[in-house]
Design a protein around this motif. Structure first.
Motif, PDB file in Angstrom:
ATOM      1  N   UNK A 171       0.811  -1.215   0.000  1.00 29.37           N
ATOM      2  CA  UNK A 171       0.000   0.000   0.000  1.00 29.37           C
ATOM      3  C   UNK A 171       0.844   1.264   0.000  1.00 29.37           C
ATOM      4  N   UNK A 172       1.990   1.220   0.653  1.00 28.59           N
ATOM      5  CA  UNK A 172       2.822   2.426   0.735  1.00 28.59           C
ATOM      6  C   UNK A 172       3.366   2.851  -0.620  1.00 28.59           C
ATOM      7  N   UNK A 173       3.307   1.973  -1.624  1.00 25.55           N
ATOM      8  CA  UNK A 173       3.795   2.347  -2.955  1.00 25.55           C
ATOM      9  C   UNK A 173       2.707   2.991  -3.811  1.00 25.55           C
ATOM     10  N   UNK A 174       1.483   3.052  -3.314  1.00 26.91           N
ATOM     11  CA  UNK A 174       0.394   3.679  -4.063  1.00 26.91           C
ATOM     12  C   UNK A 174       0.456   5.197  -3.911  1.00 26.91           C
ATOM     13  N   UNK A 175       0.063   5.911  -4.945  1.00 26.26           N
ATOM     14  CA  UNK A 175       0.094   7.371  -4.914  1.00 26.26           C
ATOM     15  C   UNK A 175      -1.145   7.913  -4.208  1.00 26.26           C
ATOM     16  N   UNK A 176      -2.280   7.282  -4.443  1.00 26.54           N
ATOM     17  CA  UNK A 176      -3.544   7.744  -3.865  1.00 26.54           C
ATOM     18  C   UNK A 176      -4.221   6.652  -3.062  1.00 26.54           C
ATOM     19  N   UNK A 177      -5.047   7.072  -2.115  1.00 21.46           N
ATOM     20  CA  UNK A 177      -5.922   6.184  -1.360  1.00 21.46           C
ATOM     21  C   UNK A 177      -7.292   6.296  -2.010  1.00 21.46           C
ATOM     22  N   UNK A 178      -7.808   5.171  -2.491  1.00 27.13           N
ATOM     23  CA  UNK A 178      -9.122   5.118  -3.131  1.00 27.13           C
ATOM     24  C   UNK A 178      -9.241   6.080  -4.303  1.00 27.13           C
ATOM     25  N   UNK A 179      -8.133   6.471  -4.879  1.00 30.74           N
ATOM     26  CA  UNK A 179      -8.141   7.362  -6.024  1.00 30.74           C
ATOM     27  C   UNK A 179      -8.492   8.802  -5.716  1.00 30.74           C
ATOM     28  N   UNK A 184      -4.244  11.880  -1.367  1.00 32.56           N
ATOM     29  CA  UNK A 184      -2.817  11.560  -1.414  1.00 32.56           C
ATOM     30  C   UNK A 184      -2.492  10.518  -0.339  1.00 32.56           C
ATOM     31  N   UNK A 185      -1.652   9.580  -0.691  1.00 33.45           N
ATOM     32  CA  UNK A 185      -1.336   8.478   0.211  1.00 33.45           C
ATOM     33  C   UNK A 185      -0.383   8.928   1.317  1.00 33.45           C
ATOM     34  N   UNK A 186      -0.965   9.413   2.381  1.00 33.16           N
ATOM     35  CA  UNK A 186      -0.245   9.827   3.583  1.00 33.16           C
ATOM     36  C   UNK A 186      -0.892   9.133   4.773  1.00 33.16           C
ATOM     37  N   UNK A 187      -0.106   8.816   5.814  1.00 29.00           N
ATOM     38  CA  UNK A 187      -0.687   8.121   6.968  1.00 29.00           C
ATOM     39  C   UNK A 187      -1.921   8.806   7.555  1.00 29.00           C
ATOM     40  N   UNK A 188      -1.884  10.137   7.698  1.00 28.47           N
ATOM     41  CA  UNK A 188      -3.041  10.817   8.285  1.00 28.47           C
ATOM     42  C   UNK A 188      -4.278  10.702   7.395  1.00 28.47           C
ATOM     43  N   UNK A 189      -4.073  10.655   6.073  1.00 25.77           N
ATOM     44  CA  UNK A 189      -5.201  10.476   5.169  1.00 25.77           C
ATOM     45  C   UNK A 189      -5.749   9.052   5.240  1.00 25.77           C
ATOM     46  N   UNK A 244      -5.763   7.162   7.894  1.00 25.91           N
ATOM     47  CA  UNK A 244      -6.550   7.089   9.133  1.00 25.91           C
ATOM     48  C   UNK A 244      -7.924   7.721   8.898  1.00 25.91           C
ATOM     49  N   UNK A 245      -7.961   8.887   8.267  1.00 23.48           N
ATOM     50  CA  UNK A 245      -9.245   9.542   7.952  1.00 23.48           C
ATOM     51  C   UNK A 245     -10.127   8.639   7.103  1.00 23.48           C
ATOM     52  N   UNK A 246      -9.533   8.040   6.072  1.00 24.45           N
ATOM     53  CA  UNK A 246     -10.273   7.156   5.167  1.00 24.45           C
ATOM     54  C   UNK A 246     -10.858   5.968   5.926  1.00 24.45           C
ATOM     55  N   UNK A 247     -10.041   5.326   6.729  1.00 25.32           N
ATOM     56  CA  UNK A 247     -10.501   4.140   7.466  1.00 25.32           C
ATOM     57  C   UNK A 247     -11.611   4.477   8.453  1.00 25.32           C
TER      58      UNK A 247
END
Length: 132
Positions: A76-84, A87-92, A94-97
């Motif tokens: 997952x850490x190699x992905x650029x975006x979370x759910x498209x 931006x793939x950052x830890x704080x994002x 956590x927000x997404x989950x």
């Protein structure tokens, strides 16, 4: 003196374009050693199993059906975006989950009612995965 390539593009223009592209990955994406401050990967592994995440996602170390509802969560850490959308950052992550539909109302991922602590631990586990 400006050097021009066969197609008429100057070397300076190419250098500028490459510099801009290099900045596209800023913000932590592509970082195989991404960590989540305060997260406990072992607790996250337990929570991923307890919440049945393997029913929709393929996840290293989590038994479940050969799921294809959601994306595989390995590397997952190699992905650029979370759910498209984020931006793939830890704080994002956590927000997404904590509430996926609040971020993307069209997502198929449900709000599991995770606390911030649970989401932080799950994010720490997911970012610890290296498989593909």
């Amino acid at each position: 003196m400006e050097t021009t390539t066969k197609g008429g593009t100057t070397a300076g223009t190419l250098l500028l374009a490459l510099s801009l592209l290099a900045g596209c990955g800023e913000g932590g994406a592509y970082d195989a050693a991404m960590t989540v401050p305060g997260g406990d990967p072992e607790a996250g592994h337990f929570l991923v199993r307890a919440h049945g995440c393997g029913a929709c996602h393929r996840i290293d170390g989590v038994r479940g059906p050969d799921a294809n509802v959601g994306p595989p969560l390995n590397a997952l850490s190699s992905q650029v975006y979370i759910a498209g959308v984020l931006p793939n950052l830890p704080e994002n992550m956590v927000r997404w989950l904590m509430d996926p539909p609040a971020i993307d109302p069209r997502t198929a991922m449900p709000d599991l009612g995770l606390s911030e602590r649970e989401a932080t631990d799950i994010a720490a586990f997911l970012y610890s995965l290296e498989g593909g």
